[in-house]
Design an enzyme around this catalytic site. Sequence first.
Site, PDB file in Angstrom:
ATOM      1  N   SER A  80      80.221 137.821 -25.865  1.00  0.00           N
ATOM      2  CA  SER A  80      80.152 138.093 -27.298  1.00  0.00           C
ATOM      3  C   SER A  80      80.228 136.895 -28.221  1.00  0.00           C
ATOM      4  O   SER A  80      80.193 137.056 -29.442  1.00  0.00           O
ATOM      5  CB  SER A  80      81.240 139.101 -27.680  1.00  0.00           C
ATOM      6  OG  SER A  80      81.006 140.332 -27.044  1.00  0.00           O
ATOM      7  N   SER A 107      79.595 141.083 -29.522  1.00  0.00           N
ATOM      8  CA  SER A 107      80.196 141.827 -30.613  1.00  0.00           C
ATOM      9  C   SER A 107      80.450 140.972 -31.866  1.00  0.00           C
ATOM     10  O   SER A 107      80.740 141.503 -32.939  1.00  0.00           O
ATOM     11  CB  SER A 107      81.533 142.401 -30.148  1.00  0.00           C
ATOM     12  OG  SER A 107      82.409 141.365 -29.707  1.00  0.00           O
ATOM     13  N   LYS A 133      86.280 136.737 -37.309  1.00  0.00           N
ATOM     14  CA  LYS A 133      85.903 138.041 -36.758  1.00  0.00           C
ATOM     15  C   LYS A 133      86.966 139.089 -37.061  1.00  0.00           C
ATOM     16  O   LYS A 133      88.162 138.830 -36.928  1.00  0.00           O
ATOM     17  CB  LYS A 133      85.677 137.908 -35.250  1.00  0.00           C
ATOM     18  CG  LYS A 133      85.116 139.161 -34.581  1.00  0.00           C
ATOM     19  CD  LYS A 133      84.836 138.880 -33.115  1.00  0.00           C
ATOM     20  CE  LYS A 133      84.271 140.084 -32.387  1.00  0.00           C
ATOM     21  NZ  LYS A 133      83.955 139.787 -30.974  1.00  0.00           N
TER      22      LYS A 133
END
Length: 414
Positions: free
Chosen positions: A154, A130, A61
């Site tokens: 998330s 996210s 990420k």
Amino acid sequence: MQSLRDILRRIAAGEITAAGALALSAARIAESEPSIQAFASRPAELVAGAGPLAGIACGVKDIIDTADLPTQMGSVIYEGWRPRSDAAVVMMLKATGATVAGKTHTTAFAASDPAPTRNPHDLSASPGGSSAGSAAGVAAGMIPLAIGTQTGGSVIRPSAYCGVAGIKPSYALLPTVGVKPFSWSLDTLGLMAASADDLGLALATITGRPELDAAAAELKGLRIGVTRQDFAGAPEQAAEAALQRFCEIATGAGAQLVDLESPQALSEAFHAHVPLQGFEATQALAWEYAEHREQIAPKLRAYLDGARSVTPAQYDEARRISRRGRDAARAFFGQVDVVVSYAAPGEAPDTLASTGDARFNRLWTLLGVPCLTIPVMRGPRGLPVGIQVIAGFGADDRVIAVAKALETRVEPIR
């Protein structure tokens, strides 16, 4: 999807080399990335490392520091920014021989403004946030493993929306050193893969904790708590159907289901998440807000504008309520072997403008307990719907073992 365990089995059997496995991932990325847009940046080539996960391509990420790729945090403020060092979790990953396949798209600073990523099951549907790129990259079969983060929901929510397995481990099991903070009391690293079986193997290998690669639990005789988290609002029909499907599977396997009522302390802790996160977010993003407010993505900018009203006294009270919630959680989880609840309100939103709602994830993040989602069915729009398995702090091996047992009884979502 690519199975991490199957790739390693094939390498061990001499059916494919580590370099060949990475070449397969590279080819799938080249094929699917134009439509999915899972990656913010990628290396020129994928080079195999040395270790037990050699040949495994992993998405990281893009709020997690990498020295050899930009870390742009989904924001123009950090466009092209290159850290001097890798985050601790990236070093752990590399130590196993795994290869960073690229930085996966995130919402801006892991908040609410959508990433450009699409849901592989429906390109017009949200992949969730996210950790959008991490979930979609695994779901599209580009990579067998991805790292995400969770401050509200998330890891679990995008995993559920994209039909992959995702685990948010116990708080601090994976170190957040080198990860851009949003709320340091809540931020937790997690993993996404094709199955709970893959998650157990990956988490055990990365952390050096072999007990996490637990054998599938025997469901017969297990006491499984079911909570609908009434304090979080009503789910959509698809989420309730998925929970009912789980109940049918577990009962048929001989598990004992127990309907759990949440004590008042847990309901209060759920509501404490908002001021706790808000106060810490204004501190974590203080420089960006002071120096680049107009460049902050609009939803996050509005959120920070509002969160500035949280006072130190309100923050302190939220911390006290959170502590009481963690105390109450010991008795709550002590009644059963694991707890099961909704993973998300329903199917993925049918718009790319939304990342979904974390209301069925926030409490477990605040409590710091392990939770794992697997898909159990498709909803009315044909999109995956999952459930999440939760247990007390430190019982990561238990949620993995129970999820592994459940997924053998569920038709795979492809």
